[in-house]
Structure formats: C-alpha cells, structure tokens
Design a protein around this motif. Structure first.
Motif, PDB file in Angstrom:
ATOM      1  N   THR A   1     -10.835  -2.083  -3.772  1.00  0.00           N
ATOM      2  CA  THR A   1     -10.455  -0.766  -3.260  1.00  0.00           C
ATOM      3  C   THR A   1     -10.087  -0.882  -1.786  1.00  0.00           C
ATOM      4  N   GLY A   2     -10.880  -1.648  -1.056  1.00  0.00           N
ATOM      5  CA  GLY A   2     -10.557  -1.892   0.350  1.00  0.00           C
ATOM      6  C   GLY A   2      -9.184  -2.519   0.483  1.00  0.00           C
ATOM      7  N   GLY A   3      -8.876  -3.412  -0.438  1.00  0.00           N
ATOM      8  CA  GLY A   3      -7.557  -4.039  -0.439  1.00  0.00           C
ATOM      9  C   GLY A   3      -6.461  -3.001  -0.588  1.00  0.00           C
TER      10      GLY A   3
ATOM     11  N   SER B   1      -1.294 -10.901  -2.015  1.00  0.00           N
ATOM     12  CA  SER B   1      -2.376  -9.961  -2.245  1.00  0.00           C
ATOM     13  C   SER B   1      -2.311  -9.384  -3.657  1.00  0.00           C
ATOM     14  N   GLN B   2      -1.095  -9.005  -4.095  1.00  0.00           N
ATOM     15  CA  GLN B   2      -0.955  -8.429  -5.435  1.00  0.00           C
ATOM     16  C   GLN B   2      -1.212  -9.462  -6.522  1.00  0.00           C
TER      17      GLN B   2
ATOM     18  N   CYS C   1      -3.817 -10.640   6.549  1.00  0.00           N
ATOM     19  CA  CYS C   1      -2.793 -11.484   7.173  1.00  0.00           C
ATOM     20  C   CYS C   1      -1.511 -10.707   7.435  1.00  0.00           C
ATOM     21  N   ALA C   2      -1.199  -9.763   6.526  1.00  0.00           N
ATOM     22  CA  ALA C   2       0.072  -9.037   6.639  1.00  0.00           C
ATOM     23  C   ALA C   2       0.156  -8.268   7.952  1.00  0.00           C
ATOM     24  N   TYR C   3      -0.996  -7.884   8.514  1.00  0.00           N
ATOM     25  CA  TYR C   3      -0.976  -7.135   9.779  1.00  0.00           C
ATOM     26  C   TYR C   3      -0.538  -7.995  10.951  1.00  0.00           C
ATOM     27  N   GLY C   4      -0.642  -9.320  10.789  1.00  0.00           N
ATOM     28  CA  GLY C   4      -0.296 -10.198  11.907  1.00  0.00           C
ATOM     29  C   GLY C   4       1.130 -10.700  11.862  1.00  0.00           C
ATOM     30  N   GLN C   5       1.941 -10.137  10.962  1.00  0.00           N
ATOM     31  CA  GLN C   5       3.301 -10.652  10.801  1.00  0.00           C
ATOM     32  C   GLN C   5       4.337  -9.663  11.330  1.00  0.00           C
TER      33      GLN C   5
ATOM     34  N   VAL D   1      -7.760  -9.496  -0.583  1.00  0.00           N
ATOM     35  CA  VAL D   1      -8.188  -8.938   0.695  1.00  0.00           C
ATOM     36  C   VAL D   1      -7.670  -9.780   1.857  1.00  0.00           C
ATOM     37  N   TYR D   2      -7.824 -11.099   1.737  1.00  0.00           N
ATOM     38  CA  TYR D   2      -7.404 -12.013   2.807  1.00  0.00           C
ATOM     39  C   TYR D   2      -5.922 -11.814   3.146  1.00  0.00           C
TER      40      TYR D   2
END
Lengths: 619, 527
Positions: A410-412, A307-308, A290-294, A285-286
C-alpha cells in the motif's frame, strides 16, 4: 487453417520479416519498416485465428528437436487460455508500437536494423509464449535477450548504448545460469520438461515438487524481470530508442519473467513462493523510492516498471498467479502508453529527456498530454481505470496474507502516485524551461493513433466482464478464489479507501511539494542528503562496478600472470630447461680434446674403484 | 585383395583431391593467379562436395559398421595395417566439418595477399587432405598417420607466414604437439600390442576388446597415455600454453584449419577409441578429466577475460571451450558424448569464423589491441554483423550449433547423481564467455573510436567486408545456423552409433511416473 497452423504462421511471420530485411533491405528503411509492420499485423491476425479455433480448450503440438540417449528435446506449442491472453496482449501492443516507430524512427539512418531487430524480438517473444517445454522457453528466452541487446545498442556509436547493451546481456546471463541449472535438474527429476506433463506428474504426486529446482528456475525470472539483485540493467537499458523501451523493457519482455512463473506455478512450493512475495514487495517499494531521484523521464518510468514488476511478483508469491497475469496485462497497456507518450514528448522536444528542461507541454502537445495523464491515472489505480482492478486485487491478496506485505505494498501505491505526480506537474504545466520545450510540437498521426488506442485500453482494460471468454480464465479463477476467501469484504473496503487515498494524496502532495512546472527539484533543494540517497539507489551499481573492475578483473589479471609465468614459464620452459641441462652435461663428455677424455677416464676409474671396494656401501 | 565399391572410391577421392592439387601447386610458382585459384578451388571444394554427397547417401542401418567402407593392402599386412577407410555416425559430422572449414579457409586464402601464394595454398591443401583422411580412417594407424601429415604443414606455415614472434611460437608448438602425438602413438601401439588381435582396425579391436576387456591396470595405463597425449593436442589444462600464442601468430588459414578441425582429432580419438575400448580406464581417470576440464573452463575462462589482444583472447577462448567437450566425454554416456560431438562441430565452425574475422578486422585497424579500436561498426556494418553473430555463436546463443553442444553436455552432467554438482561450476562458463565476448564486440565496433584509431577510421580508407570475405564467412555462419536449428541432421546418426558403443544410463528416479514422450512427431489435440 487449424489452430496449429495459425500459431506457426504467427511465429514465423516475424522471422521471415527479419530474414528479408537482413538479406535484401538493409539499406531500404522504408521497405524494411513496412515489412516489419505487416509482419506485426500478421501476428495479431493469426493469433486471433488461433484463438478462435482453440475455443475454450487448448492446442498442443510437438516435434522432436534433438535426441541423444535418454535425453529428448522437443519443440512444441502449449496454447491455453493463459498463453492466449499473453499472446493477444503482446501481438496487439507490439503492433501498436511498430506503428508508433514508423513515426518515431522516421529520421533514423539505421531504420532497417531497428525494424529487423523488432521483428526478431517479436519472433523470440512469441516463442516464449507458445513453448510447451522449459528447454524451448530457454532457447527463446536467450533470443529475446539477444534482441534486447541489439535494440538497446541501437545508437551504437554512443558509449552509453555500448555499455548498457553489454550490461543487459551479461546481467541476464547471470540469471540464466540458475535457469539453465534448474532446467537440466528438472529434466532428470521429472523425466521431461514439458509443462503439461510436469503438471500431471506433480498433480499425481505432490512430493515431487522440489524447492531447489523451483529456486533455480526463479533465477531466470529474476534476471529477465529485473528483480533484486539483478535489477541494475533495466534503468540503463533506457539507452535504447523509446519504442524499444515501451515494447521490450516495459510491456512484454520484462513481463515474460512473470509469465514464465505463471506457466510453471505448480512447481513452486510454499517456501519459494514466500521468498518471491517478499522479493517482489521489496522491489516494489525500493524502485518507488529510486524514482524520486531521477530527472530523466525514461528512467522515472523504468523505475516505475521495476516497481510494478515487483507487484506482479508479489501477487505470484501470495499464491495468485492469475492476479499477477491480470496486473501484467493492465500494466502492459498503461506502461506502453506512458513510454510511447514519453517518446512522443522526447520526439517533440528534439530529444530532450530531462524533465526539468520541459514544462508547459500540455499546451504544445494536447493529445499526447491527455493520453499520458490517462496512463498516469491508470498506473496510480484511480477507481474505474484498468490499473485499479489489478492493483486492488493484489492489495486484497496481500491483506488476506498478513500485515507486513500489505502495508509495504500500500505504501508503494502512495509512492507511485507521488513520483508520477512529480513527473506530470513538472513536465506538462508551468512554462517551457528550454528552447527545445518551447519549440515542442505535437507528433504525427502514426504516433498519436497508438497513444489513443492504448489510452482507451488503459481505461477499459481492467473490465474483465467484457473480455472474450477464451481469455483470462485463470484471472477469473483467482478472482473467485479471492472473493470467497474469509475476510474478503473487510479488506475490500479497506483497500478501496487506502487505494483512493494513495492516488489523491500522491498526486496532490506532489503538486504541493514540487509545484507546477518547477525548474529544480524541491527535494534536492530542501533535503539534499535524502535526495542524494535516493539518487544513489543504495549504491548497487557502484558496488557491482567496484566488483567488476577491482576484484573480478584483477583476479583475472592475476590468473593470467600465473598462467604465463607458472605454467608457461616455469613448467613448460622449466622442463625444456631441464632437458637442456641434461643435454649440456652429456655434451660435455664429447668435447673432442684428449685432456677432457683423460679426466672422464679418471673419473670413471675412481667410480668403479669406489663401487668395487665397497666404500659406497659404507654410506 | 582390397575390397571397395564406387562410393568408397569417392571417399578416397576426397582425401586425394587436395593432396594432388597441393602437389601441383608446389610447382606452381609461375602459374597465373587465376590458374592457382582454379586448382585451389578444385582441391578445397571437392572434399566438401563429396562430403555432402556421402552424407546424402549415408545408410543409417549400418549401425556398428562403417558406410562406404574400403580396405586396401599397404604392404604392412603382416602387422595388420590396411588403408581402411569408412564413415560412421560419429565421424561423418567431423568429416563434413573438415570439408566445410577447409573450403572456407581455402577460399579466404586464395584471395589473401600472402607471399608465395602457391606454396601457402599447397600447404593448406596438404593439411586438408590429412584432415579428411584422419576422420575417414577406420585403421587407427592411418588415423594417426593422417593427423601427423596435417600437423606438419601447420608448423611450416607459422614459421613462414606467421606474425611477430613466430619462431618461438612455432618451436614451442612443434615440440609440444609432437610430444602429445608421441604419447598418443605410444598409447595406440600399447592398445594394439595388449589386445593381441594383430590388427589396427578399429572395428576388429572393438569387437575383440568388448569380448575380452583388458585388465584394469592395463586399461588405466593405456588410457593415461591416450588421455594426456590427446589432451595435449586439444590443449587440456595445464598443457594448453602452446595454443594461445600459437594461434595468435599463425596465418589465418592455418589457424582456421588447426583450431577449427585438427584440434578435434584428440577429442575424436578420445570418444571414438579411448573411452569405448577402455571403459575401466575412463572410469579411473574420471576425476582427473573433470578437474582439469573445470580448470579449462573457469581458470582459462578468467584468463581469457584478462586478454587485451583480440587473437590471444580468441586463442584462450578456444582453450576454454574445449573444457566442455572434455566434460561431455568424461560422463561416458550417450548424452554427454553426443553433446561433445555437437560441441566439436559447432566450435570448429565458430572458431574458424572468428579467426578469419579477426584477420579481416586487422586489415582495417592494423592492430589486434582491443584497447586501441572502437566505432568500427559505423564504417563496416556487415563485418560488425558477422562478428556479433560469430561471438554469439561461440558464447552459446540458441540458434547456433554451439548452444546444443553446451546444453546437451550440461544435461549429461545432471543425468547421474555423481556428476550433478558439476553443472553449476561448469555453467559459470556461460557468464564468463558472455563477458569477454561482448566486451570484445563493444571495444572493436561500438562506442567512439580511440584517438589513434579515429584518424584512421575517418580517413576513408576503411571499407566494409568484401565479397571474398563475405562468402567464406557466410558459409560458416550458415553451417552454424543449420546445426543450431536442425541439430538432428547430425545427431540422429550419431545417436544410433553412440548407442552401439556406449552404455545407456538408466537412472531416472521417477521413471514409472514420467509420461513417456510420444513418438508421434506431430499430434494435435483440441479438447
């Protein structure tokens, strides 16, 4: 050729290639790259030989390496279905990435060093896969760390690569500290570190499973697979050439941590497994956030990899090592594809990596774009694609276990589809936003061929029924276990609905939010604090940086001062001074003048008088 | 009177050849450079050739005894001193180490631009002769004598050819090391006197003392003398302050032979003489050794991290790594002492290589200051490759010998409950050494050059490693890799020998359930 000979040949081919390149072809890029690619092909061919010879059993071979007293180290092969599955994947994906590198690295000055490094990496990775005992795994484990160090630092005249390679090695060493302690404890606990012998011992007496040893060994996995709190090295490792990111920092090396856990799954008690499950879920999840900030295309993929890997760890922690292996394999296909696709785009865009400076790539680079999108769909778990099967199984396993992990994972999946959608809409659609992007060109054949092959595998790789019977045995076992679990049918439908919702909502939502070919990040514009928070990734790098610079280095400096002043200054010089003082005193008796001797004579006389009359005793 | 055979004469020749070559070179002020090199090549090469030859002739069945044994009267028979030479499984690796490092150091020195080269080479040859003698001696008087013989040229070389601050460093090193040697001499004499066997022969002393061990108090006292005497020589914390500065100013040949080989004398003395002959003393001082060795690893490790000068950093790192060897010996087990032995050999090779390469770097950068370099790899890729390999070796990367040393020592510490806790703090050293090692590599070779260095780097005067630098460096790397891949070439003989003089620890808690590892070297099962 016996299976053992084939395995030896597969192991030694890349070593031979590395040696040839180092000693003879350092300045001959073309020859060096040819040798390296041939070696990679040889690995794949010899692996197939070995698997054919092996049948459905296993291959065991062992040689003594070092003996002192009771301590006995051997090197050997323990080649079973799990190892065969991993070996096939690594050999095949490795070969494709070698081929891709032929095109990608064609203009590089240090091509020989690069291909030599790839060969050393393949050698080390094969060692981990084939090893029959923990000490041998550790040996090759450190060697993959070294080859990763070398390849991250490939562009060695940049400060970024210099810092990232160092960081990767040192952070991995922190994990290896625990791994090493675990190995030596395990040796005396079980009397061996041989995997099958330990399995036998634990099977005979389950009380011998030891949580401390398991936790120590887990540290090795945390370092290599970049799990919390040692995850900081992986995004920085993107400073290396893109094929390296695809091979080492996505498909194979980072997955070696998971593979290692699968090999020694029998050593883990429930308590440690639970810890790994929670750890993996939180990283899943973390890293998704983070991926959204790159904005760097490779860093987005790096966080996606983190994440995977979290999903794989979660599957392992839930007690399904086979499912973890399944996800490892499918992930290797689509993540290698995504990284190579990114490499193709970067290559086409003249080394531009910022997604907001791309745009409109679909029209310029159709084959790269189609294969990339297939990889994205596989990653998002679209029904029928490879990623669907493995992620589906993980979510079901989580659902059977409890609600918390299930909802987090699931959220992930929603997060995954969201950040991949963001990448796809911004990079491939709209108008080019930089000169580099508007002059983008489709890559050559050597780069496209691996993309196409990997795209096929990303779609079909999850169809277990078509896998050869030698491979994937433990995957089948865990699938059966999952199917027979109580409540499977309910969870299966729930996961099917939620999983499909995840990719649809994620991909469409990101289209609505970010828009096609956006020039700026909508999140940054509309909710700057949130974006900033994601970009700062919970400040782990800052905290570690502060610790290293302000605490560790200052403490070292303080000790250094202590060493110089107290030990060298006061103790050593001090004792030299004491000797000097005594020398001065005794020298003053021999001044060579009659006056001096008279005074000493008088002093002596008084001393004897005092002693003789007993005045001294009064005190 | 004396007894010897042909092979033992070769052993004697390995000691005498460098000494004779050294004496000739003393008067070689007017020799042509090629003559100097020819004589040097003989003196430096012969011991290595003989070492390899004797290794191939080594007879493993003579466990507990010595190979190539010879005993010559010296005129001191009345107090039991003979020139008694021989090699066993423990001294053989060190004998080879001395030959290898001596050859590499000699090669590098022969092509250096030292003033009064003939004198420089002569002193190095004397050192080498002494070193060969030390590890070939069965008689502990000669063991000590040869060490002193090798030590004295070190001081002279630092005094004449040293870098800035050589006078104070040479004086401090001389006084300190002489003190250490004196303490250990006292200990050796006390051993001789207390045993009452009237012989300095290690064999006779051992046989006698195994049958009639000394009282515990006597053992404790003698062991203390030997521990701290040898400890000073090996830079045991807190008696290490001579080492970093001393090595920093020493000319490369002297630093290579001293840090690489001569320093191992103290450890060799501890594991071949002190610990086996004085087991009660070793047990008594066990907590002290562990505590001080951990200080070597952790305290000095952190101090190493704070260094800004390349040579000071190497000096401190060599002090740090000695901590592992002490820990290995402290376990008093075959595993631990075997690990220490491998560590000594591998460390000797890697530290000699690093000191040599640091001089190569200096010749290109004109500075040892790590903060003033950068980007050297673009101009000198081969030098960079060698330095990375040497650093990786010294921080214990598998594939190099150092790994087996460290790993075996960790395994030995975990073998018994009492020492198991030590593994964790000791293993922190692998992180510390990675930090300073890679930091140095990055500062020197990677990234962009610092301002002052940039002009120099782009000036075009910097060349990559030359042949005379590649050859010695290649020899040392090759030796490290051979030990790293085939540790058994040294460990098998050592293991047999150690089993004779050290007790076996049999504490495996699950011995009955553990499958005994198969003795078959190659088996294949398909089922």
């Amino acid at each position: 050729m016996t299976a053992t000979q084939s395995l030896l040949a597969a192991l030694l081919a890349p070593l031979l290639s590395a040696a040839l390149i180092t000693f003879f072809f350092r300045r001959r890029g073309v020859i060096a790259s040819t040798i390296s690619v041939v070696a990679a092909a040889a690995i794949f061919i010899f692996s197939l030989f070995a698997i054919r010879e092996m049948g459905t059993g296993s291959v065991v071979a062992s040689w003594d390496w070092l003996t002192f007293g009771n301590f006995n180290v051997s090197m050997g092969f323990f080649f079973d279905g799990t190892a065969a599955t991993m070996l096939t994947m690594v050999a095949f994906v490795g070969f494709l990435i070698h081929v891709f590198s032929l095109g990608y690295m064609a203009d590089d000055k240090a091509r020989a060093r690069f291909f030599g490094g790839l060969s050393i990496f393949m050698f080390s990775m094969l060692g981990i896969i084939l090893a029959d005992n923990l000490i041998m795994i550790f040996v090759f484990w450190e060697l993959v760390g070294f080859s990763s160090y070398m390849l991250i630092g490939h562009y060695l005249d940049t400060e970024e690569a210099a810092a990232a390679s160092k960081k990767a090695f040192i952070v991995n060493r922190i994990g290896d500290l625990g791994f090493l302690v675990g190995i030596v404890y395990a040796y005396w606990h079980f009397g061996t570190t041989n995997i099958s012998e330990m399995h036998g011992i634990v099977a005979a007496n389950a009380d011998l499973v030891n949580a401390v040893i398991a936790a120590c060994l887990m540290c090795g996995f945390i370092g290599k697979s970049a799990q919390f709190p040692l995850h900081v090295w992986l995004p920085d490792a993107m400073a290396g050439p893109t094929p390296v990111s695809a091979l080492i920092h996505a498909a194979t090396m980072v997955a070696a941590g998971v593979y290692f856990l699968i090999r020694i799954a029998f050593l883990f008690p429930e308590s440690v497994l639970g810890g790994i499950g929670i750890l993996g879920t939180s990283v899943a999840v973390y890293a998704g956030f983070c991926a959204y900030g790159q904005n760097d295309i490779k860093k987005i993929l790096a966080y996606s990899t983190l994440s995977q890997l979290g999903y794989m760890a979660a599957a392992f922690g839930l007690g399904f090592p086979g499912i973890a292996l399944f996800h490892l394999i499918t992930h290797a296909f689509f993540k290698a594809l995504l990284f190579l696709g990114a490499g193709s785009i970067i290559h086409g865009c003249h080394h531009e990596q910022d997604i907001f400076k791309m745009g409109g790539i679909f029209k310029k680079m159709p084959i790269t774009s189609i294969t990339f999108v297939l990889g994205v769909l596989a990653l998002c778990g679209v029904y029928g694609f490879s990623g669907f099967y493995s992620k589906d199984a993980i979510l079901i396993a989580a659902g059977l276990d409890g609600t918390l992990l299930f909802f987090l994972l699931t959220g992930g999946a929603f997060l995954t589809a969201g950040y991949m959608g963001r990448l796809v809409w911004i990079v491939f659609f709209g108008k080019p936003k930089s000169d580099a992007a508007s002059h983008a060109h489709e890559s050559g054949f050597t780069m496209l061929l691996p993309l196409i092959v990997l795209a096929v595998l990303s779609v079909t790789g999850g169809w277990l029924q078509f896998w050869p019977e030698q491979l994937g045995h433990i995957i089948h076992l865990d699938e059966v276990k999952l199917h027979n679990a109580a409540g499977y049918a309910d969870k299966h439908h729930l996961v099917l609905i939620l999983g499909s919702a995840a990719w649809i909502v994620g991909l469409l939502g990101s289209l609505l939010f970010y828009g096609k070919g956006a020039t700026e990040d909508q999140l940054e514009k509309r909710a700057a604090p949130v974006y900033g928070f994601l970009k700062d990734r919970l400040w782990f790098d800052e905290i570690y940086g502060y610790y290293v610079a302000k605490i560790q280095q200052r403490f070292a400096g303080l000790l250094s001062v202590l060493d110089v002043f107290v030990i060298k200054g006061v103790l050593v010089r001090g004792s030299a001074g004491l000797v000097g003082l005594i020398g001065m005193c005794s020298k003053s008796q021999h001044v060579g003048s009659i006056h001096g001797y008279v005074y000493w004579f008088l002093a002596g006389l008084i001393f004897f008088w005092v002693v003789a009359t007993g005045v001294l005793k009064a005190f | 009177m004396g007894h010897y055979d042909t092979t033992s004469l070769f052993l004697l020749a390995a000691i005498l050849a460098p000494l004779i070559a050294g004496v000739i070179l003393l008067f070689g002020g007017r020799f042509h450079i090629n003559t100097l090199r020819a004589i040097g090549a003989f003196g430096f090469g012969w011991p290595l050739i003989i070492g390899l030859m004797l290794y191939s002739l080594f007879e493993p069945s003579l466990v507990g005894d010595y190979n190539f044994e010879m005993r010559m009267p010296t005129g001191l028979e009345s107090i039991g001193i003979y020139l008694h030479l021989g090699l066993n499984g423990i001294s053989m690796p060190l004998f080879l180490l001395a030959g290898t490092v001596g050859f590499a150091a000699g090669l590098y020195a022969m092509y250096s631009n030292a003033e009064r080269l003939h004198l420089y080479l002569a002193l190095l040859l004397f050192m080498l002769g002494g070193l060969m003698g030390t590890f070939a001696s069965v008689d502990i008087f000669f063991f000590y004598f040869f060490h002193e013989f090798a030590l004295i040229p070190t001081f002279i070389m630092i005094g004449i050819w040293g870098g800035a601050g050589r006078r104070s460093a040479a004086i401090e090193m001389t006084i300190y090391l002489t003190l250490g040697a004196l303490l250990s001499l006292l200990g050796l004499i006390a051993l001789y006197v207390q045993s009452g066997v009237d012989s300095f022969s290690l064999l006779e002393l051992r046989q006698y003392l195994l049958a009639q061990p000394l009282s515990e108090t006597v053992q404790n006292n003698i062991f203390a003398l030997l521990l701290f005497g040898f400890g000073i020589l090996v830079s045991l914390f807190p008696f290490h302050s001579w080492a970093p500065k001393g090595y920093a100013v020493a000319p490369s040949g002297a630093a290579m032979l001293h840090a690489g080989v001569l320093k191992k004398f103290g450890l060799y003395g501890l594991l071949q003489i002190s610990a086996p002959l004085l087991p009660a003393g070793a047990a008594h001082w066990f907590p002290w050794i562990v505590g001080l060795a951990l200080c070597n690893i952790l305290f000095i490790g952190l101090v190493t991290m704070a260094q800004k000068d390349l040579k000071m950093m190497l000096g401190y790192s060599s002090v740090m790594h000695m901590g592992y060897a002490f820990l290995g010996i402290a376990t008093f087990s075959i595993v631990g002492v075997g690990g220490a032995l491998l560590m000594m050999v591998a460390h000797g090779l890697s530290v000699a290589l690093l000191f040599m390469l640091s001089t190569c770097i200096y010749h290109r950068s004109q500075t040892f200051d790590l903060s003033k370099m950068g980007g050297l790899a673009t101009k000198a890729p081969v030098l960079a490759a060698f330095f990375v390999a040497a650093t990786m070796a010294s921080i214990g990367l598998p594939g190099f010998g150092n790994f087996w040393g460290e790993f075996t020592i960790f395994a030995a510490l975990a073998e018994v409950e009492k020492t198991r806790w030590i593994v964790a703090p000791a293993a922190i050293g692998i992180i510390i050494s990675a930090i300073y090692g890679l930091r140095a590599v990055a500062n020197i070779f990677f990234g962009q050059p610092k301002e002052e260095f940039e002009a120099q780097l782009n000036g075009g005067t910097i060349e990559d490693l030359k042949g005379f630098e590649k050859l010695p460096a290649g020899i040392l790397i090759a030796a490290l890799v051979i030990v790293g891949i085939f540790p058994r070439i040294l460990s098998d003989d050592a293991n047999r020998e150690l089993a004779e003089i050290y007790p076996t620890v049999d504490t495996l808690p699950h011995h009955e359930v553990s499958a005994i590892p198969s003795k078959e070297t190659h088996k294949e099962v398909s089922h």
